[in-house]
Write a protein that holds these residues in place. Structure first.
Motif, short mmCIF file in Angstrom:
data_model
loop_
_atom_site.label_atom_id
_atom_site.label_comp_id
_atom_site.label_asym_id
_atom_site.label_seq_id
_atom_site.Cartn_x
_atom_site.Cartn_y
_atom_site.Cartn_z
N GLU A 1 43.48 -6.66 -29.55
CA GLU A 1 43.46 -7.61 -28.43
C GLU A 1 44.84 -8.19 -28.19
O GLU A 1 45.28 -8.34 -27.04
CB GLU A 1 42.46 -8.72 -28.71
CG GLU A 1 42.34 -9.71 -27.56
CD GLU A 1 41.20 -10.68 -27.74
OE1 GLU A 1 40.84 -11.34 -26.75
OE2 GLU A 1 40.68 -10.79 -28.87
N TYR A 2 45.54 -8.50 -29.26
CA TYR A 2 46.91 -9.02 -29.13
C TYR A 2 47.80 -8.01 -28.42
O TYR A 2 48.49 -8.35 -27.44
CB TYR A 2 47.48 -9.37 -30.50
CG TYR A 2 48.99 -9.41 -30.53
CD1 TYR A 2 49.70 -10.40 -29.85
CD2 TYR A 2 49.71 -8.43 -31.22
CE1 TYR A 2 51.09 -10.42 -29.87
CE2 TYR A 2 51.09 -8.45 -31.25
CZ TYR A 2 51.78 -9.45 -30.56
OH TYR A 2 53.15 -9.46 -30.56
N TYR A 3 47.81 -6.78 -28.90
CA TYR A 3 48.70 -5.77 -28.31
C TYR A 3 48.32 -5.46 -26.87
O TYR A 3 49.19 -5.20 -26.03
CB TYR A 3 48.66 -4.49 -29.14
CG TYR A 3 49.54 -4.55 -30.38
CD1 TYR A 3 50.92 -4.53 -30.29
CD2 TYR A 3 48.96 -4.65 -31.66
CE1 TYR A 3 51.72 -4.59 -31.42
CE2 TYR A 3 49.76 -4.71 -32.79
CZ TYR A 3 51.13 -4.68 -32.67
OH TYR A 3 51.93 -4.75 -33.77
N ARG A 4 47.05 -5.51 -26.55
CA ARG A 4 46.62 -5.16 -25.19
C ARG A 4 46.84 -6.28 -24.19
O ARG A 4 46.84 -6.03 -22.98
CB ARG A 4 45.14 -4.78 -25.21
CG ARG A 4 44.86 -3.47 -25.94
CD ARG A 4 43.37 -3.16 -25.96
NE ARG A 4 43.09 -1.87 -26.60
CZ ARG A 4 41.89 -1.32 -26.66
NH1 ARG A 4 40.85 -1.95 -26.13
NH2 ARG A 4 41.72 -0.15 -27.27
N THR A 5 47.00 -7.50 -24.64
CA THR A 5 47.12 -8.63 -23.72
C THR A 5 48.50 -9.28 -23.72
O THR A 5 48.78 -10.11 -22.85
CB THR A 5 46.07 -9.71 -24.07
OG1 THR A 5 46.24 -10.13 -25.43
CG2 THR A 5 44.66 -9.15 -23.90
N ASP A 6 49.35 -8.93 -24.69
CA ASP A 6 50.68 -9.51 -24.74
C ASP A 6 51.66 -8.60 -24.00
O ASP A 6 51.81 -7.42 -24.33
CB ASP A 6 51.13 -9.67 -26.20
CG ASP A 6 52.47 -10.38 -26.32
OD1 ASP A 6 52.46 -11.61 -26.50
OD2 ASP A 6 53.51 -9.70 -26.25
N ASP A 7 52.34 -9.14 -23.00
CA ASP A 7 53.22 -8.33 -22.17
C ASP A 7 54.34 -7.68 -22.97
O ASP A 7 54.76 -6.56 -22.67
CB ASP A 7 53.82 -9.19 -21.05
CG ASP A 7 52.79 -9.61 -20.02
OD1 ASP A 7 51.74 -8.93 -19.95
OD2 ASP A 7 53.02 -10.60 -19.31
N THR A 8 54.85 -8.38 -23.97
CA THR A 8 55.95 -7.84 -24.76
C THR A 8 55.50 -6.74 -25.70
O THR A 8 56.20 -5.76 -25.93
CB THR A 8 56.62 -8.96 -25.57
OG1 THR A 8 57.07 -9.99 -24.68
CG2 THR A 8 57.81 -8.43 -26.36
N ALA A 9 54.30 -6.89 -26.26
CA ALA A 9 53.81 -5.94 -27.26
C ALA A 9 53.10 -4.74 -26.64
O ALA A 9 53.00 -3.68 -27.28
CB ALA A 9 52.85 -6.65 -28.22
N TYR A 10 52.62 -4.87 -25.41
CA TYR A 10 51.80 -3.83 -24.79
C TYR A 10 52.54 -2.48 -24.70
O TYR A 10 53.69 -2.42 -24.25
CB TYR A 10 51.37 -4.26 -23.39
CG TYR A 10 50.48 -3.26 -22.70
CD1 TYR A 10 49.13 -3.17 -23.01
CD2 TYR A 10 51.00 -2.39 -21.75
CE1 TYR A 10 48.31 -2.25 -22.38
CE2 TYR A 10 50.19 -1.45 -21.11
CZ TYR A 10 48.84 -1.39 -21.45
OH TYR A 10 48.03 -0.46 -20.82
N SER A 11 51.89 -1.44 -25.14
CA SER A 11 52.36 -0.04 -25.07
C SER A 11 53.68 0.21 -25.80
O SER A 11 54.38 1.18 -25.51
CB SER A 11 52.43 0.46 -23.62
OG SER A 11 53.55 -0.02 -22.93
N THR A 12 54.03 -0.67 -26.73
CA THR A 12 55.18 -0.39 -27.58
C THR A 12 54.79 0.70 -28.59
O THR A 12 53.62 1.08 -28.71
CB THR A 12 55.62 -1.65 -28.36
OG1 THR A 12 54.50 -2.11 -29.13
CG2 THR A 12 56.09 -2.74 -27.41
N ARG A 13 55.77 1.18 -29.32
CA ARG A 13 55.50 2.24 -30.30
C ARG A 13 54.50 1.76 -31.35
O ARG A 13 53.58 2.50 -31.73
CB ARG A 13 56.81 2.65 -30.96
CG ARG A 13 56.66 3.78 -31.99
CD ARG A 13 58.02 4.15 -32.56
NE ARG A 13 58.67 3.00 -33.18
CZ ARG A 13 59.98 2.88 -33.34
NH1 ARG A 13 60.80 3.81 -32.93
NH2 ARG A 13 60.49 1.81 -33.92
#
Length: 360
Positions: free
Chosen positions: A136-148
């Motif tokens: 949920e964090y990775y999918r909703t945080d603009d900075t973390a989204y779709s990073t490696r």
């Protein structure tokens, strides 16, 4: 006697270290390099013990030595680790018997602990609640989204793949069209063997949501680089394809709980070394690729997947699934298989993607 008149060396005179090298050469054609490395490490410990107690030739090995080594190791390591070490030692002794370097029956004197399922299971895994919170964090945080790190975590959790499988993926192995999937291929000649070699090759379906995340990563975050063999790794570092250790470090960093909330260990983030790239593995809450795989497999089973289907997806035997992963009631899961036999697997794949997590 040889043609030169010199007597051939008695195999019983081999040093334990030389015999271990000979054994590993014997096993190399039918084993992966990673498996060989595991055996090499286990036998290295035994060889060093032999040298420390004055056993200079394999012909001097006796059942008492096997028992004494068992007693030593059992006091130092976990039962599951001991089982692996002693199994390797037994195979080594069988090889020595085959070449008449030791007395017959030596292998039978190697004690292999008889573990129950609970002792053999993986105690440490990425728990479902923690995994869903991370996703949920990775999918909703603009900075973390779709990073490696995000893509690595999504693929590990959804496919249950091994670390080596994720490391081996190329851009050409990602099929992100109407029915998206990733394809695991055994390419030992260019540095990415799979654990089960050709038997490990398989396509694994992924959900549309995860396919979109991977596509966004490729377009915006992936290093546009090739490895030393001219291949384009999906999970690329600035220098090319990551090493196995690098992938492991990435997962430790990806699972740091302080990335999305308060430290559960009472640490002040500003004063803590654990968020540092080189210290992330020290945090009690971070997880290795294998621990994420363990958690993913448990999640699949608890979602209602029969062990046979999970085993096929993650490239493991049903026996391994039953012995190594914590599931409440495998018999009940098998019965469920008959209730869902007519469902398309594509529907089930999408069910693995937690519905309560949004992209918003």
């Amino acid at each position: 006697m040889t043609r030169s008149g010199r007597r051939r060396t008695d195999p019983r005179d081999m040093r334990p270290r030389d015999a271990a090298r000979r054994y590993l050469r014997r096993r190399k054609p039918d084993s992966t390099e990673k498996t060989i490395e595991g055996w090499r490490y286990r036998l290295k410990l035994f060889v060093e013990w032999c040298e420390s107690v004055g056993i200079g030739r394999v012909g001097d090995l006796r059942g008492y030595d096997m028992d004494e080594y068992f007693e030593l190791r059992s006091a130092e390591i976990a039962p599951a680790t001991l089982e692996g070490e002693m199994s390797t030692l037994a195979m080594y002794c069988e090889f020595l018997e085959d070449i008449e370097a030791v007395d017959d029956g030596l292998a039978d004197t190697v004690r292999i602990p008889n573990l129950d399922a609970e002792e053999r299971s993986s105690d440490t895994k990425l728990a479902t609640d923690d995994a869903l919170t991370l996703l949920e964090y990775y999918r909703t945080d603009d900075t973390a989204y779709s990073t490696r790190q995000h893509v690595l975590l999504e693929l590990l959790w959804l496919t249950g793949a091994r670390q080596g499988g994720l490391r081996a993926l190329d851009l050409r192995d990602t099929h992100l069209g109407e029915n998206p999937y990733v394809e695991f291929r055994h390419r030992p000649n260019t540095g990415t063997p799979l654990k089960n070699k050709r038997r490990g090759e398989r396509p694994v379906a992924i959900s549309r949501r995860v396919a979109n995340i991977v596509q966004n990563y490729i377009e915006k975050h992936r290093y546009d680089i090739r490895d030393d063999h001219g291949r384009q790794p999906l999970l690329a570092s600035a220098r090319g394809r990551p090493t196995s250790n690098t992938v492991r470090v990435w997962t430790y960093v990806a699972t740091l709980p302080c990335s999305y909330g308060v430290c559960p260990h009472g640490k002040e983030i500003e004063k803590c070394d654990w968020p540092n790239y080189t210290h992330a593995s020290k945090c009690p809450s971070t997880r290795s690729p294998h621990q994420i795989r363990t958690g993913a497999i448990t999640y699949m089973l608890n979602q209602g997947w029969p062990p046979e289907d999970v085993a096929e997806r993650v490239n493991a035997s049903v026996k391994t699934i039953e012995n190594h992963y914590d599931v409440a009631d495998l018999d009940e899961l098998r019965r469920r298989k008959h209730d869902r036999m007519e469902r398309r697997r594509r529907d089930i794949v999408n069910q693995l993607d937690p519905g309560e997590i949004t992209d918003e």
